[in-house]
Design a protein around this motif. Structure first.
Motif, PDB file in Angstrom:
ATOM      1  N   LEU A   1     -57.718 -78.219   6.373  1.00  0.00           N
ATOM      2  CA  LEU A   1     -57.597 -79.574   6.925  1.00  0.00           C
ATOM      3  C   LEU A   1     -57.516 -79.493   8.442  1.00  0.00           C
ATOM      4  N   GLN A   2     -57.907 -80.581   9.089  1.00  0.00           N
ATOM      5  CA  GLN A   2     -57.764 -80.633  10.555  1.00  0.00           C
ATOM      6  C   GLN A   2     -56.945 -81.864  10.932  1.00  0.00           C
ATOM      7  N   VAL A   3     -56.020 -81.694  11.839  1.00  0.00           N
ATOM      8  CA  VAL A   3     -55.207 -82.848  12.256  1.00  0.00           C
ATOM      9  C   VAL A   3     -56.075 -83.750  13.140  1.00  0.00           C
ATOM     10  N   ALA A   4     -56.221 -85.005  12.693  1.00  0.00           N
ATOM     11  CA  ALA A   4     -57.136 -85.915  13.395  1.00  0.00           C
ATOM     12  C   ALA A   4     -56.403 -87.057  14.082  1.00  0.00           C
TER      13      ALA A   4
ATOM     14  N   VAL B   1     -47.372 -79.893  13.063  1.00  0.00           N
ATOM     15  CA  VAL B   1     -48.800 -79.589  13.225  1.00  0.00           C
ATOM     16  C   VAL B   1     -49.305 -80.246  14.504  1.00  0.00           C
ATOM     17  N   LYS B   2     -50.384 -79.673  15.061  1.00  0.00           N
ATOM     18  CA  LYS B   2     -50.863 -80.154  16.372  1.00  0.00           C
ATOM     19  C   LYS B   2     -52.245 -80.801  16.234  1.00  0.00           C
ATOM     20  N   LEU B   3     -52.412 -81.853  16.992  1.00  0.00           N
ATOM     21  CA  LEU B   3     -53.669 -82.596  16.982  1.00  0.00           C
ATOM     22  C   LEU B   3     -54.858 -81.650  17.233  1.00  0.00           C
ATOM     23  N   GLY B   4     -55.884 -81.785  16.429  1.00  0.00           N
ATOM     24  CA  GLY B   4     -57.109 -80.999  16.625  1.00  0.00           C
ATOM     25  C   GLY B   4     -57.090 -79.651  15.932  1.00  0.00           C
ATOM     26  N   CYS B   5     -55.895 -79.160  15.566  1.00  0.00           N
ATOM     27  CA  CYS B   5     -55.833 -77.816  14.966  1.00  0.00           C
ATOM     28  C   CYS B   5     -56.208 -77.833  13.486  1.00  0.00           C
ATOM     29  N   PHE B   6     -56.659 -76.671  13.032  1.00  0.00           N
ATOM     30  CA  PHE B   6     -57.057 -76.495  11.626  1.00  0.00           C
ATOM     31  C   PHE B   6     -55.960 -75.750  10.882  1.00  0.00           C
TER      32      PHE B   6
ATOM     33  N   ASN C   1     -47.751 -93.636  12.742  1.00  0.00           N
ATOM     34  CA  ASN C   1     -46.338 -93.514  13.108  1.00  0.00           C
ATOM     35  C   ASN C   1     -46.095 -92.059  13.470  1.00  0.00           C
ATOM     36  N   LYS C   2     -45.146 -91.397  12.764  1.00  0.00           N
ATOM     37  CA  LYS C   2     -44.895 -89.997  13.141  1.00  0.00           C
ATOM     38  C   LYS C   2     -45.555 -89.027  12.175  1.00  0.00           C
ATOM     39  N   SER C   3     -46.355 -89.563  11.257  1.00  0.00           N
ATOM     40  CA  SER C   3     -46.959 -88.674  10.250  1.00  0.00           C
ATOM     41  C   SER C   3     -48.373 -88.270  10.630  1.00  0.00           C
ATOM     42  N   PRO C   4     -48.653 -86.979  10.538  1.00  0.00           N
ATOM     43  CA  PRO C   4     -50.007 -86.550  10.875  1.00  0.00           C
ATOM     44  C   PRO C   4     -51.032 -87.018   9.850  1.00  0.00           C
ATOM     45  N   GLN C   5     -52.255 -87.197  10.354  1.00  0.00           N
ATOM     46  CA  GLN C   5     -53.364 -87.575   9.475  1.00  0.00           C
ATOM     47  C   GLN C   5     -54.382 -86.446   9.523  1.00  0.00           C
ATOM     48  N   PHE C   6     -54.940 -86.139   8.380  1.00  0.00           N
ATOM     49  CA  PHE C   6     -55.799 -84.966   8.284  1.00  0.00           C
ATOM     50  C   PHE C   6     -57.205 -85.329   7.828  1.00  0.00           C
ATOM     51  N   ARG C   7     -58.138 -84.629   8.441  1.00  0.00           N
ATOM     52  CA  ARG C   7     -59.521 -84.686   7.977  1.00  0.00           C
ATOM     53  C   ARG C   7     -59.685 -83.541   6.984  1.00  0.00           C
ATOM     54  N   PHE C   8     -60.308 -83.816   5.858  1.00  0.00           N
ATOM     55  CA  PHE C   8     -60.553 -82.742   4.896  1.00  0.00           C
ATOM     56  C   PHE C   8     -61.763 -81.954   5.395  1.00  0.00           C
ATOM     57  N   ILE C   9     -61.592 -80.653   5.578  1.00  0.00           N
ATOM     58  CA  ILE C   9     -62.711 -79.851   6.097  1.00  0.00           C
ATOM     59  C   ILE C   9     -63.463 -79.172   4.952  1.00  0.00           C
TER      60      ILE C   9
ATOM     61  N   CYS D   1     -63.467 -97.429   6.951  1.00  0.00           N
ATOM     62  CA  CYS D   1     -64.077 -96.643   8.039  1.00  0.00           C
ATOM     63  C   CYS D   1     -65.301 -95.917   7.488  1.00  0.00           C
ATOM     64  N   ASP D   2     -66.108 -95.357   8.381  1.00  0.00           N
ATOM     65  CA  ASP D   2     -67.270 -94.596   7.926  1.00  0.00           C
ATOM     66  C   ASP D   2     -66.795 -93.313   7.262  1.00  0.00           C
ATOM     67  N   PRO D   3     -67.557 -92.817   6.268  1.00  0.00           N
ATOM     68  CA  PRO D   3     -67.100 -91.631   5.544  1.00  0.00           C
ATOM     69  C   PRO D   3     -66.753 -90.446   6.449  1.00  0.00           C
ATOM     70  N   GLU D   4     -67.516 -90.280   7.558  1.00  0.00           N
ATOM     71  CA  GLU D   4     -67.228 -89.120   8.407  1.00  0.00           C
ATOM     72  C   GLU D   4     -65.923 -89.286   9.188  1.00  0.00           C
ATOM     73  N   ASP D   5     -65.406 -90.503   9.232  1.00  0.00           N
ATOM     74  CA  ASP D   5     -64.151 -90.734   9.970  1.00  0.00           C
ATOM     75  C   ASP D   5     -62.927 -90.770   9.057  1.00  0.00           C
ATOM     76  N   VAL D   6     -63.121 -90.500   7.766  1.00  0.00           N
ATOM     77  CA  VAL D   6     -61.994 -90.618   6.840  1.00  0.00           C
ATOM     78  C   VAL D   6     -60.921 -89.587   7.166  1.00  0.00           C
ATOM     79  N   VAL D   7     -59.683 -90.076   7.282  1.00  0.00           N
ATOM     80  CA  VAL D   7     -58.541 -89.164   7.426  1.00  0.00           C
ATOM     81  C   VAL D   7     -57.477 -89.592   6.416  1.00  0.00           C
ATOM     82  N   PHE D   8     -56.709 -88.627   5.975  1.00  0.00           N
ATOM     83  CA  PHE D   8     -55.673 -88.917   4.988  1.00  0.00           C
ATOM     84  C   PHE D   8     -54.303 -88.746   5.626  1.00  0.00           C
TER      85      PHE D   8
END
Ligand code: AMP
Length: 603
Positions: free
Chosen positions: A416-419, A391-396, A423-431, A343-350
């Motif tokens: 981190l922000q939930v992006a 954790v909730k989608l969109g929250c920091f 499955n059931k595991s949240p993915q986070f954007r590093f802020i 994916c593009d670097p700005e879209d990376v989520v972990f």
């Protein structure tokens, strides 16, 4: 951790990711339970839990801490008291992180099985990438890895950087041959403590095997670019070695010499000529694809503060190679992987892996910049913590971890922000990292604010055909009012392309463009900053100090000699805290520019 899990490869690895992410809550609860079974008798936990192994007791009473909270125990262990102050298992080494506390590198306890956990995560990377780009077992990786000389604590425990620990471990040295991880750098070269010799030999190996290289990389983008800059300064000597088939006499390390003898069997003037032609042809734009024509991508962390290296990486790869940011990890624990590596670097989520450590989260304000408390010492009520599955989608959130090795509800310092979810595991954007802030008055500028503002301002440099190579900042309060200082290292691009509208000669002079950069940064800083600056007048005009070429490498050398960092782990601090580092840059300033007017501020 179950030793067998080390062997997860290929499809097995992917299945394991699915299993873990389908039931993160269960995995997390049983991991915490296991930590409490093993560690409930430690002095640290006993004081709060009185020997209980109950997960709900843990959640009620164990406080959220920063390094200050664990440091007294770390110090006692370093001085010879038993590991059982904080963990039920033997602490085998102290990992020094790139963070500092009171001017010293932070030490993180580590136990033998932490190496299993790190290896487990590493073993997931290639199976993930292979889903999108098969065939990487048909060639090699030129992946620059370095170790840093280790020290010991007063009681003799090794103190190592986390990657040094891994590269020196049997997990790395005695690994079975894996065609997906066939590196051009010989292990003994990676293990050389001398960064210069190691880099020289790794680049030499990479150049000699250039036709076999399918991917390039280093742990962090900064380390990879350091390699490119080293190549820029040393390609003539490297070519000389290839031509003559003999290793430069400056390489004195016996292991390096011996292992390079196998790679450099005899003179190869034809290869030397090819490389000379490429390196000596003028512009280095796109050089990576010319030197390593079969390379498919560059692997390096390009998120967080590393994002500012993306333009340089793109310059050197001519925009042709994808940047792959594979994982998110720290000295405290490894955390997660990027399941969509191309994916593009700005879209990376972990996707955080629930078997790495126990994850909790401190909820932050609406836009993430509104920190719960940027004050390290302020207590965080335990009721504020949220589990991984809540954790909730969109929250920091700010990341908090509990590890087998003895960190309990430890604030890692990352925002981190939930992006999304896998499955059931949240993915986070590093802020960003918490507390990397500039503050003069009421303003609080975090790393992300600063990065966004600099990114906007540096576009103006295009009219000068110049690019920003590196930056850092400093809150200069030596005069009243204080002001933000940004240190910029810049580099002229190739000859200006007059047909490109962005690169047409600017009607503004160099000095005017730099002044406009100052005000552009201010315009992109937040409301409070602009109010302090334009209304309260409690902040003076922002200043850019242009430093001589190579100063950020000097800053890195300075940090590596002084702190606990290694080339792998080093990250340019976005804000300087050390007065010596400020002095180092200040004594190499070529020119300085101030913001010419007040930023916009509407009450
Ligand atoms: P260290 O303590 O030196 O091991 O550094 C760990 C820190 O590096 C993390 O807490 C993050 O702040 C940063 N880091 C590690 N991996 C990433 C990543 N993929 N993206 C952004 N920052 C990262």
């Amino acid at each position: 951790m179950d030793g067998k899990k080390l062997e997860y490869k290929g499809d097995e690895a992917l299945k394991e990711i699915e299993r873990l992410t389908q039931q993160p809550g269960l995995v997390q609860e049983s991991l915490l339970k296991d930590i409490l079974i093993k560690n409930h008798g430690t002095e640290y936990l006993e004081q709060y839990m009185g020997g209980s192994m109950d997960v709900s007791d843990f959640k009620k009473v164990v406080p959220v801490i920063t390094y200050k909270g664990i440091y007294p125990y770390i110090r006692r262990i370093a001085n010879g008291e038993g590991s059982n102050l904080i963990t039920g298992q033997k602490i085998t080494e102290m990992i020094c992180s790139s963070g500092t506390s009171a001017g010293e590198p932070k030490l993180m306890p580590s136990i033998a099985e932490d190496l299993d956990r790190r290896t487990f995560l590493y073993n997931l990377i290639m199976p993930i990438i292979n889903q999108y780009l098969p065939g990487l077992d048909q060639g090699k990786a030129m992946y620059l890895c370095f170790v840093k000389a280790e020290t010991t604590t007063p009681c003799g425990l090794p103190v190592r950087a986390v990657l040094t620990s891994y590269y020196k471990s049997p997990h790395f040295r005695l690994r079975p041959h894996d065609p997906f991880n066939d590196h051009t750098s010989p292990d003994r070269v990676i293990l050389c403590n001398d960064g210069y010799q190691s880099m020289y030999c790794q680049l030499l190996s990479g150049l000699i095997q250039r036709q076999h290289v399918l991917r390039l990389g280093a742990v962090f983008a900064s380390a990879f670019l350091r390699g490119v800059s080293f190549l820029e300064s040393n390609w003539t000597t490297l070519c000389h070695d290839i031509e003559s088939g003999s290793l430069n006499e400056g390489i004195t390390d016996a292991d390096c010499r011996e292992s390079m003898a196998e790679i450099l069997p005899g003179p190869n003037p034809a290869l030397a000529r090819e490389i000379r032609e490429i390196c000596g042809a003028g512009s280095w734009r796109g050089i990576l694809c010319k030197l390593w024509p079969r390379a498919k991508y560059i692997e390096a962390v390009v998120t967080g503060s590393m994002a500012q290296y993306i333009p340089s990486l793109e310059y050197y790869n001519g925009g042709k190679l994808k940047l792959v940011c594979p994982m998110y990890a720290s000295s405290e624990s490894y955390f997660g992987v990027n399941l969509n590596p191309f994916c593009d670097p700005e879209d990376v989520v972990f996707t955080l892996l629930p078997n790495m450590c126990y994850f909790e989260f401190i909820k932050l304000g609406e836009n993430g910049t509104l920190m719960l408390d940027s004050d390290e010492d302020k207590e965080v009520p335990v009721q504020k913590l949220v589990d991984l599955v809540h954790v909730k989608l969109g929250c920091f959130y700010e990341l908090v971890v509990t590890t087998y090795a003895g960190l309990y509800r430890y604030r890692v310092g990352d925002v981190l922000q939930v992006a999304g979810f896998h499955n059931k595991s949240p993915q986070f954007r590093f802020i960003c990292r918490r507390n990397v802030v500039l503050s003069i008055d009421n303003d609080k500028t975090n790393e992300d604010d600063l990065h966004r503002s600099v990114t906007a301002a540096k576009k103006l440099l295009e009219s000068l055909d110049t690019m920003l190579v590196e930056y850092t900042s400093y809150a200069d309060t030596s005069s009243v009012p204080g002001h933000y200082v940004l240190y910029w290292e810049m580099k002229r691009g190739g000859p200006p392309d007059k047909t490109d509208p962005a690169r047409r000669d600017s009607p503004l002079s160099y000095d005017d463009v730099l002044r406009e950069c100052c005000i552009a940064i201010e315009e992109h800083l937040d409301y409070t900053y602009r109010r302090c600056r334009a209304f309260d007048r409690s902040i003076g005009p922002l200043e850019i100090r242009v430093v001589k070429a190579g100063m950020f490498e000097k800053l890195m050398d300075f940090a590596i000699t002084r702190g606990g960092s290694s080339i792998n782990q080093y990250k340019t601090p976005r804000c300087l805290k050390s007065t010596e580092a400020v002095k180092l840059l200040d004594s190499n300033v070529e020119a300085s520019f101030f913001s010419p007017r007040d930023p916009t501020w509407i009450p």
